[in-house]
Scaffold this motif. Structure first.
Motif, PDB file in Angstrom:
ATOM      1  N   ASN A  46       0.850  -1.189   0.000  1.00 21.48           N
ATOM      2  CA  ASN A  46       0.000   0.000   0.000  1.00 21.48           C
ATOM      3  C   ASN A  46       0.886   1.239   0.000  1.00 21.48           C
ATOM      4  O   ASN A  46       1.096   1.863   1.028  1.00 21.48           O
ATOM      5  N   GLY A 158      -9.728  -3.050  -6.367  1.00 16.71           N
ATOM      6  CA  GLY A 158     -10.009  -1.919  -5.491  1.00 16.71           C
ATOM      7  C   GLY A 158      -9.368  -0.584  -5.838  1.00 16.71           C
ATOM      8  O   GLY A 158     -10.081   0.399  -6.034  1.00 16.71           O
ATOM      9  N   ASN A 162     -11.265   2.982  -6.461  1.00 16.00           N
ATOM     10  CA  ASN A 162     -11.125   4.135  -5.572  1.00 16.00           C
ATOM     11  C   ASN A 162     -10.749   5.377  -6.349  1.00 16.00           C
ATOM     12  O   ASN A 162     -11.236   6.466  -6.078  1.00 16.00           O
ATOM     13  N   SER A 189     -17.162  -2.844   1.277  1.00 12.83           N
ATOM     14  CA  SER A 189     -15.793  -3.032   0.818  1.00 12.83           C
ATOM     15  C   SER A 189     -15.196  -1.745   0.268  1.00 12.83           C
ATOM     16  O   SER A 189     -15.534  -0.654   0.729  1.00 12.83           O
ATOM     17  N   ASP A 190     -14.343  -1.882  -0.724  1.00 11.13           N
ATOM     18  CA  ASP A 190     -13.594  -0.730  -1.238  1.00 11.13           C
ATOM     19  C   ASP A 190     -14.437   0.515  -1.504  1.00 11.13           C
ATOM     20  O   ASP A 190     -14.112   1.593  -1.034  1.00 11.13           O
ATOM     21  N   GLU A 191     -15.518   0.320  -2.287  1.00 16.60           N
ATOM     22  CA  GLU A 191     -16.305   1.488  -2.687  1.00 16.60           C
ATOM     23  C   GLU A 191     -16.835   2.237  -1.475  1.00 16.60           C
ATOM     24  O   GLU A 191     -16.806   3.467  -1.431  1.00 16.60           O
ATOM     25  N   LEU A 193     -15.783   2.122   1.730  1.00 18.12           N
ATOM     26  CA  LEU A 193     -14.717   2.742   2.514  1.00 18.12           C
ATOM     27  C   LEU A 193     -14.249   4.026   1.850  1.00 18.12           C
ATOM     28  O   LEU A 193     -14.061   5.044   2.508  1.00 18.12           O
ATOM     29  N   SER A 194     -14.095   3.971   0.521  1.00 20.72           N
ATOM     30  CA  SER A 194     -13.564   5.137  -0.181  1.00 20.72           C
ATOM     31  C   SER A 194     -14.518   6.311  -0.094  1.00 20.72           C
ATOM     32  O   SER A 194     -14.112   7.421   0.241  1.00 20.72           O
TER      33      SER A 194
ATOM     34  N   TRP B 113     -13.346  -5.055   4.442  1.00 24.44           N
ATOM     35  CA  TRP B 113     -12.033  -5.323   3.898  1.00 24.44           C
ATOM     36  C   TRP B 113     -11.888  -4.725   2.522  1.00 24.44           C
ATOM     37  O   TRP B 113     -12.813  -4.738   1.726  1.00 24.44           O
ATOM     38  N   ARG B 114     -10.682  -4.269   2.250  1.00 25.77           N
ATOM     39  CA  ARG B 114     -10.372  -3.859   0.884  1.00 25.77           C
ATOM     40  C   ARG B 114      -9.824  -5.062   0.136  1.00 25.77           C
ATOM     41  O   ARG B 114      -9.580  -6.118   0.706  1.00 25.77           O
ATOM     42  N   GLY B 115      -9.580  -4.854  -1.151  1.00 27.01           N
ATOM     43  CA  GLY B 115      -9.164  -5.932  -2.031  1.00 27.01           C
ATOM     44  C   GLY B 115      -8.078  -6.887  -1.549  1.00 27.01           C
ATOM     45  O   GLY B 115      -8.296  -8.094  -1.516  1.00 27.01           O
ATOM     46  N   ASP B 147     -12.601  -7.655  -7.376  1.00 29.32           N
ATOM     47  CA  ASP B 147     -11.534  -8.350  -6.666  1.00 29.32           C
ATOM     48  C   ASP B 147     -11.768  -9.844  -6.461  1.00 29.32           C
ATOM     49  O   ASP B 147     -10.919 -10.653  -6.795  1.00 29.32           O
TER      50      ASP B 147
END
Lengths: 325, 307
Positions: A46, A158, A162, A189-191, A193-194, B113-115, B147
């Motif tokens: 990251n 992800g 983002n 998930s990603d979307e 959180l972003s 969780w992220r990817g 993912d």
């Protein structure tokens, strides 16, 4: 065994080694303590650390948006996009108000079809991408406007998603908005959180959680409530969709998706979240969505329209009460 | 091209067929079709061994549908032991199930969780679960093409010749649009498609018997013809099934028909029995018979085309 990682809130995961520098630290994945940690690779990969460079731009762009509402549901296909669309249309019925609808479901954008603007393209100008306008005061942005053909799949992981969400928030020329309604994909998930992280500074008014009456769906909504709690988002209320079906032939109501565990009502009681209303299943809702017309305008006499309008009034009241303070 | 040996391929060596159930859109019935596929494959022969893997990490529904809510996973020296849905029946258990739902402390806990974390979890599911000998592994996926799907295909690459997919859709245009994206995805990753199932196709009013097309009808067949994909069948909305899969815990409904010889605490085993009595079971068992016949040829074709 498996600890649910709260990386979004607490930067040191509960299953981390003793001297974990924290997942957001510059040393994440590189400190001595990281050797042997199962997640070392993830931390080390990251790369962007520190605040996202997009944040100040998003803050500027969002400074002129009065209310930001998220439409969430843990489960898919419960009617998030349909509800988002009705909300958008209902807000835009007041000509004095400017409304924007942003679709962050990157892999399955339905908003363009539901609003009947599936073949439109996004234009860019010096002030940014201009949203697609369904009415003078109703602008929409979705990844669906950017695909060469509706058949194309967006196979993104992800970080790419983002990136696009950040662009939707900083590069779209939304203008002065009274309401920005954000339609999300299923899950946490990603979307999600972003969006939440990007909008943290400008503030989200709250989230509307959509569910269907079955336990399978309520289970996912409980997870979504947990997500909102972890992220510090206010839950405006619950909407129970597909709640009962009135046969067009004999007018008897039957339960297609039976509330085996008490439905949203019981969930609302358990969690202390307001149940905004129940929308019955009407085959014309799905049809309106397929043809891209406003259900509320087409069938104002349907019980579902009453339910929608009632819910929307409640949401307006909750939001209005707040801005008056 | 020599296929590289990975922990995943070693683990899945004893799995004959892997069927991935996917759909672009959420809530069209992936999990319910996965559960039904597993139940029907399980019933298709007295010794068919079936596994169900739920890779919907942020919204696992399989435990609830198979009546396995609240079970936990045990660790053994040879990896995670899956939860057996028919553990309490007589004979050897042969319906194994694995989901992130079994790993959560509370069922209301969210998995945010992220990817990369999801990717790691999927790799672990594929390489660390002690499935044993399996005839079929049904993989239930989350909505979208992101993912989870990419990770799944990536990790399963060494066993690509045994992979195939079933696409589930509902008849509305909005869902078909996403199903089309899903089909494009399978083409992009060269995943052979066994066919398309149209779910929620019509609802029979319990009062007057009128069929209402709640989510329109016929869209799935049209898409299958247009895209040259086999059409496996359409499943009407079956409230009995919805209730069965949703409330797999309560046995009061099953007890009503006088077949109360099984222990009422054996709730998950009850799902297997009661499922066979629903009208959907007959439709699906026809689909499954068809699938069992086409599986080897589809997989064989993919082997020869990739060779």
């Amino acid at each position: 065994m498996l600890a649910v990682q709260r990386s979004a809130v607490v930067s040191v995961p509960s299953n981390a080694p003793e001297h974990c520098p924290g997942t957001e630290s510059e040393l994440a994945g590189k400190a001595d303590a990281c050797n042997g940690c199962a997640n070392q690779d993830i931390c080390a990969s990251n790369t962007p650390k520190g605040p996202d460079p997009a944040l100040p731009f998003i803050r500027d762009r969002m400074a002129v948006v009065k209310h930001k509402i998220l439409v969430l549901s843990g489960k898919g296909g419960v009617g998030k996009s349909t509800f988002t669309a009705q909300l958008g249309w209902a807000f835009a019925a007041d000509e004095q108000l400017q409304t924007g609808v942003m679709d962050v479901d990157i892999c399955g954008p339905s908003i363009p079809t539901i609003f009947g603007v599936a073949s439109e393209q996004v234009h860019s100008s010096s002030s940014g991408w201009s949203p697609v306008y369904v009415q003078d005061n109703l602008g929409i942005m979705s990844v669906g406007f950017m695909l060469p053909s509706s058949r194309d799949a967006v196979m993104w992981r992800g970080p790419k998603k983002n990136g696009l969400i950040a662009q939707f928030l900083k590069d779209v020329d939304w203008g002065d908005l009274d309401y920005l309604v954000i339609d999300t994909p299923p899950g946490t998930s990603d979307e999600h959180l972003s969006v939440v992280q990007y909008l943290k500074e400008s503030g989200i008014d709250g989230a509307v959680l959509v569910t269907t009456p079955q336990e399978v769906s309520l289970q996912d909504v409980r997870r979504e409530i947990d997500f909102c709690r972890k992220m510090g988002i206010r839950v405006l209320g619950l909407v129970e969709n597909m709640s009962g079906f009135v046969c067009p032939g004999c007018k008897t109501e039957s339960q297609i998706f039976r509330p085996t565990t008490g439905g949203a009502e019981r969930l609302a009681k358990e969690t202390g979240i307001q149940l905004l209303g129940k929308v019955p299943l009407d085959p014309r809702i799905g049809k309106s969505a397929d043809y891209g017309v406003s259900f509320l305008d087409e069938y104002p006499d349907s019980p579902a329209s009453d339910a929608y309008l009632d819910i929307i009034d409640k949401i307006k009241k909750i939001l209005g009460g707040e801005s008056a303070l | 091209m020599a296929v590289q040996e990975t922990p995943v391929s070693r683990r899945l060596k004893s799995v004959k067929h892997i069927i991935i159930v996917c759909s672009g859109k959420g809530g069209v019935g992936k999990s319910s079709v996965s559960a039904q596929l597993a139940l029907s494959l399980h019933a298709s022969s007295p010794n068919a061994r079936v596994g169900v893997l739920d890779v919907d990490l942020t919204g696992p529904s399989i435990p609830r549908m198979l009546g396995l809510d609240g079970h936990g996973v045990h660790q053994s020296s040879d990896g995670w032991v899956p939860v057996y849905a028919d553990a309490l029946g007589d004979g050897e258990p042969r319906l194994a199930c694995m989901s992130v739902g079994f790993l959560l402390k509370k069922k209301g806990d969210s998995v945010v969780w992220r990817g990369p974390k999801k990717n790691a979890m999927i790799r672990q599911f594929l390489s660390d679960v002690r499935w044993g000998e399996l005839d079929y592994l049904v993989v239930d996926t989350p909505p979208g093409t992101s993912d989870e799907h990419l990770s799944l295909i990536e990790h399963l690459a060494p066993v690509h010749s045994r992979l195939s997919a079933v696409i589930v859709t509902t008849p509305q245009a909005v869902a078909l649009l996403d199903a089309m994206k899903c089909l494009s995805f399978t083409r992009a990753v060269a995943l052979p498609v066994l066919g398309l199932i149209e779910n929620m196709s019509g609802y029979v009013c319990p009062c007057c018997g009128d069929v209402s097309n709640v989510f329109s009808t016929g869209g799935g067949v049209e898409m299958a013809i247009r895209e040259g994909v086999p059409f496996l069948g359409s499943m009407p909305i079956d409230t009995e099934l919805v209730t069965l899969l949703d409330a797999a815990e309560s046995t009061d409904l099953g007890a009503a028909d006088g077949q109360h010889d099984e222990d009422s605490e054996v709730r998950s085993f009850g799902v297997l029995q009661r499922y066979q009595k629903t009208s959907s079971a007959k439709l699906l068992s026809a689909i499954v018979e068809n699938l069992i016949l086409t599986l080897p040829s589809v997989e064989h074709a993919s082997v020869s085309s990739s060779a």
